[in-house]
Each structure stands twice: as C-alpha cells, then as structure tokens.
Design an enzyme around this catalytic site. Structure first.
Site, PDB file in Angstrom:
ATOM      1  N   PRO A  92       2.742  10.029  -0.928  1.00 18.13           N
ATOM      2  CA  PRO A  92       2.638  11.494  -0.818  1.00 18.13           C
ATOM      3  C   PRO A  92       3.459  12.020   0.359  1.00 18.13           C
ATOM      4  CG  PRO A  92       0.468  10.477  -1.002  1.00 18.13           C
ATOM      5  CD  PRO A  92       1.454   9.369  -0.792  1.00 18.13           C
ATOM      6  N   GLU A  93       4.248  13.057   0.111  1.00 18.27           N
ATOM      7  CA  GLU A  93       5.028  13.713   1.156  1.00 18.27           C
ATOM      8  C   GLU A  93       4.466  15.125   1.357  1.00 18.27           C
ATOM      9  OE1 GLU A  93       9.284  13.264   0.538  1.00 18.27           O
ATOM     10  OE2 GLU A  93       8.969  11.501  -0.706  1.00 18.27           O
TER      11      GLU A  93
ATOM     12  N   HIS B 181     -11.691  -0.124  -4.249  1.00 18.17           N
ATOM     13  CA  HIS B 181     -11.009   0.220  -2.995  1.00 18.17           C
ATOM     14  C   HIS B 181     -11.442   1.582  -2.446  1.00 18.17           C
ATOM     15  CE1 HIS B 181      -8.502  -3.223  -3.912  1.00 18.17           C
ATOM     16  NE2 HIS B 181      -8.230  -2.678  -5.073  1.00 18.17           N
TER      17      HIS B 181
ATOM     18  N   ARG C  31      -3.860   0.035  -1.369  1.00 15.57           N
ATOM     19  CA  ARG C  31      -2.907  -0.703  -0.547  1.00 15.57           C
ATOM     20  C   ARG C  31      -3.218  -0.592   0.944  1.00 15.57           C
ATOM     21  NH1 ARG C  31       3.064  -0.515  -2.575  1.00 15.57           N
ATOM     22  NH2 ARG C  31       3.185  -2.007  -0.879  1.00 15.57           N
TER      23      ARG C  31
END
Ligand SMILES: [Zn+2]
Length: 271
Positions: A2-3, A92, A111
């Site tokens: 995500p930016e 997760h 991750r």
C-alpha cells in the site's frame, strides 16, 4: 505494498467509521511477532476512545482520548478490516479491537512487515523523524521540489522512493508520475531540466489524486477497511506493463531493475 492513495483510502474509512468509537476490548496475539515492539502494551488501548485518524507518508496515526497515539503501518500485506465478531478469524490476525458499536476492527498481516506501536501521550513518534514533504500538501511547491532535486545525485526513481524527500510514494506511483512527466527513471535527480520540475510536481499530485478517486490500486493483497479492492489498476500507464504499448507513443514498455526493484517506463518518450 500500500502506498499513499491506499493508506489514505483506509484513513478516510477510519475517520468515518472509527473516530468517536470506544475500544472496549483488546486481543493481541503476541506470539505472531511484527517487526517492531511497541513502547506501551497494546492492551492499554482498552477503555480509550478514538479521537482522530491522521496519515503521514504511508503511516496511519490514531490519537486516543488519553492523548496516546497508535502508529500503524500496513507493510506489504497488512489489512485493517471492520468485522462482525462472528466472522471467522483470518490467518495471521495480530490484533482485534472490540468496539462499542458491537463490531471489531482486526489487523492481519501474513508477511509481518507491518507495524503497530502504542506511544504514550506527549511522546515523540520517532518513526516519523526525517520524513519529507507530503505530496498532497500545499508545501509541495515546484520550488520545494526543485531544491530537493538539485541536492540529489540519485536516479529520479530512487529519489522519489526516498521517504526523507517526498513521503508516501512507492514503486507504482513513482513509475507512473515519471511517465506522466516524460522523465526517464534513470536520469540523475539534479539533472532534471528546470522546465520539467513543475510538470513532475503536478504529475505526482495528479497520479495520487486520480488513484485516490478510484480507491487506490490492488494487485493481489490490498483491500480497504471494508474489504473493497482499489480500481486504479485499469488506469496504469507503465507499471507491470512490460512489453505492452506505451499509451502515449505506442513504443513497448521496458522493465529494468533499480536498487533491487522493478522500474517500468517508456524508453521512447521518457527522457
Ligand atoms: Zn512512450
């Protein structure tokens, strides 16, 4: 990853749905370690009201009623989702916040490059030291960008990814902004023609605004706070388009590797 447009989309959702809510319970799966430890235990969030949701670069800052601040980064695969408590817990899941409207806000991150840190009121949030100008702020003028460019020997692509100069850009929007500005990603930043600085500034702002209007870009992972993917992918000119024709001049898009990361550009019309 995500930016700025994706993080800003989530921030706006949190501003609508989370600000004003009280956190009534906290479940923190400590064994699923994220990359940084929190200055205060996240369990202290219980009983606090959320006062505001801000953004700096790709970070989200939630201010609480006791003036403490929860700093959040989605990393590569982080998701922040409002859920019904009866919904199955995704694998997760690191943090579950119970809210006073009966919903839960859950943070999952397979991750584990994401970050969750609770800072006590008044404490400096050091993760944000040295952050550069916000590209959607008024301070991001052609003059400001020109000064930053003239001080850098880095290639333009690396310059745009450096959060200490301009905060919030990542691989997608750096590539797309350079295409819009007709500038080669390999050009040294300080050798940007004077006449192109204003165009580069405008291209950065425009690509971010255009993506934000579409809810950001989703390839595999990114979804917003209610699970919706972004739709800007259809408007990408060069990113992940190796070999396809440039939308401006029809030359094939080229992929190169700069500082270990893929860069996509048009060798014919980006100089
Ligand atoms: Zn082209």
């Amino acid at each position: 990853m995500p930016e700025l447009p994706e993080v800003e989309t989530i921030r706006r959702g949190l501003e609508r749905e989370l600000v004003g809510r009280c956190i009534t319970g906290v479940t923190w799966h400590r064994e699923r370690k994220l990359r940084a430890s929190s200055p205060r235990p996240l369990q202290e969030l219980a009983g606090r009201q959320v006062a505001s949701a801000r953004r700096r670069g790709k970070f989200i800052l939630l201010s609480l009623s006791d003036e403490s601040v929860l700093l959040l980064h989605l990393g590569m695969t982080g998701k922040l989702l409002f859920c019904d408590p009866r919904d199955a817990l995704r694998p997760h899941t690191h943090l579950v916040l119970d809210l006073d409207d009966g919903r839960q806000l859950r943070f999952s991150d397979p991750r584990r490059f994401g970050l969750l840190k609770l800072y006590p009121g008044g404490a400096a949030v050091h993760d944000l030291d040295h952050f550069g100008v916000e590209p959607m702020d008024e301070a991001f003028t052609p003059e400001a960008l020109g000064i930053l460019l003239s001080a850098s020997r880095a290639p333009l692509k690396a310059f745009l990814l450096d959060q200490r100069r301009v905060a919030g850009l990542g691989n997608i929007y750096a590539c797309e902004a350079l295409w819009r500005a007709r500038l080669s990603p390999r050009r040294q930043a300080r050798r940007t023609p004077r006449a192109s600085v204003g165009l580069l500034r405008d291209s950065i702002e425009a690509v971010l605004a255009d993506s934000l209007a579409q809810g950001g870009t989703s390839f595999n992972d990114y979804v917003d706070h209610i699970g919706q993917p972004g739709k800007f992918i259809a408007d990408l000119a060069v990113f992940q388009r190796k070999g396809l024709p440039c939308p401006r001049c029809s030359a094939p898009i080229r992929r190169i590797v700069q500082s270990g990361r893929s860069t996509f550009y048009c060798p014919a019309c980006q100089r």
